[in-house]
Write a protein that holds these residues in place. Structure first.
Motif, short mmCIF file in Angstrom:
data_model
loop_
_atom_site.label_atom_id
_atom_site.label_comp_id
_atom_site.label_asym_id
_atom_site.label_seq_id
_atom_site.Cartn_x
_atom_site.Cartn_y
_atom_site.Cartn_z
N LYS A 1 63.69 76.26 49.91
CA LYS A 1 63.39 75.01 50.60
C LYS A 1 61.90 74.70 50.61
CE LYS A 1 67.50 74.96 53.54
NZ LYS A 1 68.13 76.16 52.94
N ALA A 2 61.06 75.73 50.55
CA ALA A 2 59.62 75.49 50.46
C ALA A 2 59.29 74.86 49.10
CB ALA A 2 58.85 76.79 50.65
N PHE A 3 59.88 75.41 48.04
CA PHE A 3 59.71 74.82 46.71
C PHE A 3 60.22 73.39 46.70
CE2 PHE A 3 61.93 73.63 42.81
CZ PHE A 3 60.90 73.66 41.89
N GLN A 4 61.37 73.16 47.33
CA GLN A 4 61.99 71.83 47.35
C GLN A 4 61.04 70.79 47.92
OE1 GLN A 4 65.17 70.22 50.41
NE2 GLN A 4 66.18 71.60 48.98
N ARG A 5 60.44 71.10 49.07
CA ARG A 5 59.55 70.13 49.71
C ARG A 5 58.25 69.95 48.90
NH1 ARG A 5 63.23 67.30 52.01
NH2 ARG A 5 63.84 67.92 54.12
N ARG A 6 57.71 71.03 48.39
CA ARG A 6 56.48 70.89 47.58
C ARG A 6 56.77 70.11 46.30
NH1 ARG A 6 55.64 76.39 49.29
NH2 ARG A 6 56.46 77.12 47.29
N PHE A 7 57.95 70.33 45.72
CA PHE A 7 58.37 69.59 44.53
C PHE A 7 58.43 68.09 44.84
CE2 PHE A 7 61.84 67.54 42.26
CZ PHE A 7 61.57 67.85 40.93
N MET A 8 59.05 67.75 45.96
CA MET A 8 59.14 66.34 46.34
C MET A 8 57.75 65.73 46.54
SD MET A 8 62.33 66.14 49.03
CE MET A 8 62.25 64.34 49.02
N GLU A 9 56.87 66.48 47.17
CA GLU A 9 55.51 66.00 47.43
C GLU A 9 54.74 65.82 46.12
OE1 GLU A 9 52.57 67.19 50.96
OE2 GLU A 9 52.74 68.75 49.43
N ARG A 10 54.86 66.79 45.23
CA ARG A 10 54.11 66.77 43.97
C ARG A 10 54.55 65.62 43.06
NH1 ARG A 10 55.03 71.55 43.00
NH2 ARG A 10 56.66 71.50 41.40
N HIS A 11 55.85 65.31 43.10
CA HIS A 11 56.38 64.29 42.19
C HIS A 11 56.65 62.95 42.89
CE1 HIS A 11 56.88 67.03 38.78
NE2 HIS A 11 57.30 67.94 39.65
N ASP A 12 56.13 62.80 44.10
CA ASP A 12 56.28 61.55 44.85
C ASP A 12 57.75 61.11 44.95
OD1 ASP A 12 53.51 61.19 45.34
OD2 ASP A 12 53.25 60.41 43.31
N ILE A 13 58.63 62.08 45.22
CA ILE A 13 60.04 61.76 45.42
C ILE A 13 60.18 61.04 46.76
CG2 ILE A 13 62.37 62.67 45.59
CD1 ILE A 13 61.08 63.16 42.85
N PRO A 14 60.79 59.87 46.79
CA PRO A 14 60.91 59.14 48.06
C PRO A 14 61.72 59.93 49.10
CG PRO A 14 61.53 57.75 46.18
CD PRO A 14 61.42 59.16 45.66
N GLY A 15 61.42 59.66 50.36
CA GLY A 15 62.22 60.19 51.45
C GLY A 15 61.83 61.56 51.95
N CYS A 16 60.66 62.06 51.54
CA CYS A 16 60.25 63.40 51.98
C CYS A 16 59.68 63.33 53.40
CB CYS A 16 59.19 63.96 51.03
SG CYS A 16 58.77 65.69 51.34
N PRO A 17 60.19 64.14 54.31
CA PRO A 17 59.65 64.14 55.68
C PRO A 17 58.33 64.89 55.75
CG PRO A 17 61.35 65.80 55.48
CD PRO A 17 61.31 65.08 54.15
N VAL A 18 57.64 64.74 56.87
CA VAL A 18 56.44 65.54 57.14
C VAL A 18 56.86 67.00 57.26
CG1 VAL A 18 54.59 65.98 58.79
CG2 VAL A 18 55.31 63.61 58.30
N PHE A 19 56.14 67.91 56.59
CA PHE A 19 56.55 69.31 56.60
C PHE A 19 55.34 70.22 56.41
CE2 PHE A 19 56.09 68.57 52.13
CZ PHE A 19 55.77 69.81 51.58
N ALA B 1 65.79 78.71 37.60
CA ALA B 1 64.55 77.99 37.90
C ALA B 1 64.83 76.61 38.49
CB ALA B 1 63.69 77.87 36.64
N GLU B 2 65.80 75.90 37.90
CA GLU B 2 66.12 74.56 38.40
C GLU B 2 66.90 74.62 39.71
OE1 GLU B 2 66.66 75.32 34.96
OE2 GLU B 2 64.63 74.49 34.70
N ALA B 3 67.67 75.69 39.90
CA ALA B 3 68.44 75.83 41.14
C ALA B 3 67.54 76.04 42.36
CB ALA B 3 69.42 77.00 41.02
N ARG B 4 66.26 76.28 42.13
CA ARG B 4 65.33 76.43 43.26
C ARG B 4 65.26 75.16 44.09
NH1 ARG B 4 59.59 78.20 41.71
NH2 ARG B 4 59.42 78.61 43.94
N ILE B 5 65.70 74.03 43.54
CA ILE B 5 65.73 72.80 44.33
C ILE B 5 66.60 72.98 45.57
CG2 ILE B 5 67.70 71.71 43.16
CD1 ILE B 5 64.42 69.93 44.12
N GLU B 6 67.54 73.94 45.51
CA GLU B 6 68.33 74.32 46.69
C GLU B 6 67.91 75.65 47.26
OE1 GLU B 6 72.83 75.37 48.26
OE2 GLU B 6 72.57 74.76 46.18
N THR B 7 67.72 76.64 46.41
CA THR B 7 67.61 78.01 46.88
C THR B 7 66.27 78.34 47.53
OG1 THR B 7 66.87 78.79 44.70
CG2 THR B 7 69.24 78.80 45.12
#
Length: 437
Positions: free
Chosen positions: A106-124, A98-104
């Motif tokens: 990429k759609a989850f990765q970007r939505r995760f960054m957006e949801r948690h306000d992780i800095p540095g997320c590009p427009v996607f 489940a945690e490895a999805r941050i790599e495996t």
């Protein structure tokens, strides 16, 4: 207590992990689909098996009475190997599925960054409808990176305005068999990686590394798994300053805070742009080749990190030797699009080490994908082996790596420009231009 450590994976990255554990109070065992001769010589036992089969990996771990495991590649993590080892009572230094999805994913990765306000997320945007993805390509005002959502071994990304046109991007999307696609703004700048060891909420970071994905000198040709990389004698790279590095570390720490229970390596690939740090991607394991830059200069006993992680203790602070490193891969002729195989490898660990004689440095050989036969070692169709030069400066480390590779022989190809002064200076000049300096 002597630990019994199972290393999962058989590439250059795993050879670097094996060497990092070689002088520890540990009995090392390994399993992989290929028999890496460098790992096999360091291990008490080596089992050939499918590392994406959790049952097979766990059975071998139980057979050797493993007390710890290190999962090297991404595919076993995606298959839940860390979950199975943990469930069997063998602590796996690697994230669960489940945690490895941050790599495996990429759609989850970007939505995760957006949801948690992780800095540095590009427009996607993410797409399952490829016609809609093509419409987005037409309508987007600017260039795009086209990324399959799943794992592609670092070879699936296409960038408009660099590698392909928008029409070629649409053709790539339509003709691929990818179920989901991520489209995101093209990031312009200089890429670098920071790898962190993570457990129990602690984050311990390592020196920045710059990888070279493109197949040919001058950053030309298709993407590969990585042709080589370099690091400096400080935490930063020559084109960065301390603030740039700490901005990247802040991003990694924000991900760990939001991704509860993460353990293992979190690898952040960043782009230093005119607007600051942007996130290219995250990986859930050591980079290959970046592990071969950072682990050889790690003074802290890697086993101490693993045992602290397992025991719920604070991770030790990491100490690194103030050495620069340059890693260069030897790959089969034709790699990555049409690789040949069967060329005999003529560089061994002793001859590689001899390249550093008379210098202030060291040369290390790491085997990756090779075929060990009775009469020697031969190339396969993937990256064959890497040599890492270590020295006080990048320039000297590069010269050591080049000298070690001079005996590589026919049938392999090397990106000779990695770490050379003129290429490093181009990176410095590029960032200065982006900053208007």
């Amino acid at each position: 207590m002597t630990e019994t450590v199972l290393l999962v994976g058989g590439g250059g990255r795993e050879h670097a992990v094996a060497r990092a554990l070689a002088d520890s109070d540990a009995d090392l065992y390994a399993c992989a689909g290929n028999r890496n001769p460098g790992i096999a010589r360091l291990a008490e036992g080596f089992e050939s098996l499918d590392t994406t089969n959790p049952t097979a990996v766990t059975a071998y771990a139980e057979e050797i009475d493993a007390t710890l495991a290190v999962v090297g590649p991404e595919a076993p993590l995606a298959a839940g190997v860390a979950d199975a080892l943990d469930d069997a009572g063998v602590y796996a230094f690697g994230p669960q599925e489940a945690e490895a999805r941050i790599e495996t994913d990429k759609a989850f990765q970007r939505r995760f960054m957006e949801r948690h306000d992780i800095p540095g997320c590009p427009v996607f945007e993410t797409f399952e409808d490829m016609d809609a993805a093509c419409d987005f390509i037409d309508e987007f005002d600017g260039d795009l990176a086209v990324k399959p959502a799943g794992l592609t071994g670092g070879k699936g990304v296409r960038v408009t305005g660099d590698q392909i046109t928008k029409e070629e991007a649409k053709e790539y999307v339509r003709e691929s068999d990818y179920e989901r696609i991520v489209l995101e703004e093209r990031l312009v700048g200089e890429e670098f990686t920071v790898q962190a060891l993570v457990a129990n909420g602690d984050v311990r970071v390592s020196p920045a590394v710059q990888d070279h994905k493109r197949a040919y000198e001058g950053d030309e040709g298709p993407n590969t798994g990585g042709m080589g990389s370099y690091s400096d004698s400080t935490l930063e790279l020559p084109f960065m300053d301390e603030d740039d590095y700490m901005e990247a570390v802040d991003v990694i720490e924000a991900v760990v805070d939001a991704l509860e229970g993460y353990k293992g390596v979190l690898y952040g690939q960043f782009m230093l742009t005119s607007e600051g740090i942007k996130v290219v991607e995250f990986n859930a394991r050591f980079g290959d080749p970046e592990a071969m830059n950072t682990l050889p200069v790690l003074n802290t006993d890697f086993l101490d990190v693993l045992t602290a992680a397992r025991d719920g203790d604070a991770l030790p602070q990491l100490s690194f030797a103030p050495k620069a490193t340059v890693c260069k891969y030897a790959v089969p002729d034709g790699y990555p699009t049409d690789p040949d195989s069967g060329a005999k490898v003529t560089v061994d660990e002793e001859s590689a080490a001899a390249a550093a004689e008379g210098t202030d440095g060291e040369a290390l050989l790491y085997y990756a994908s090779v075929d060990e036969r009775d009469d020697g070692i031969y190339t396969t169709t993937s990256r064959s082996f890497a040599v890492v030069g270590l020295a006080d400066t990048i320039e000297t480390a590069e010269a050591i790596a080049e000298d070690a590779l001079a005996a590589a022989g026919d049938g392999v190809r090397i990106r000779h420009d990695i770490g050379k002064p003129d290429l490093v200076q181009q990176r410095i000049d590029h960032v200065a231009e982006l900053r208007g300096e």
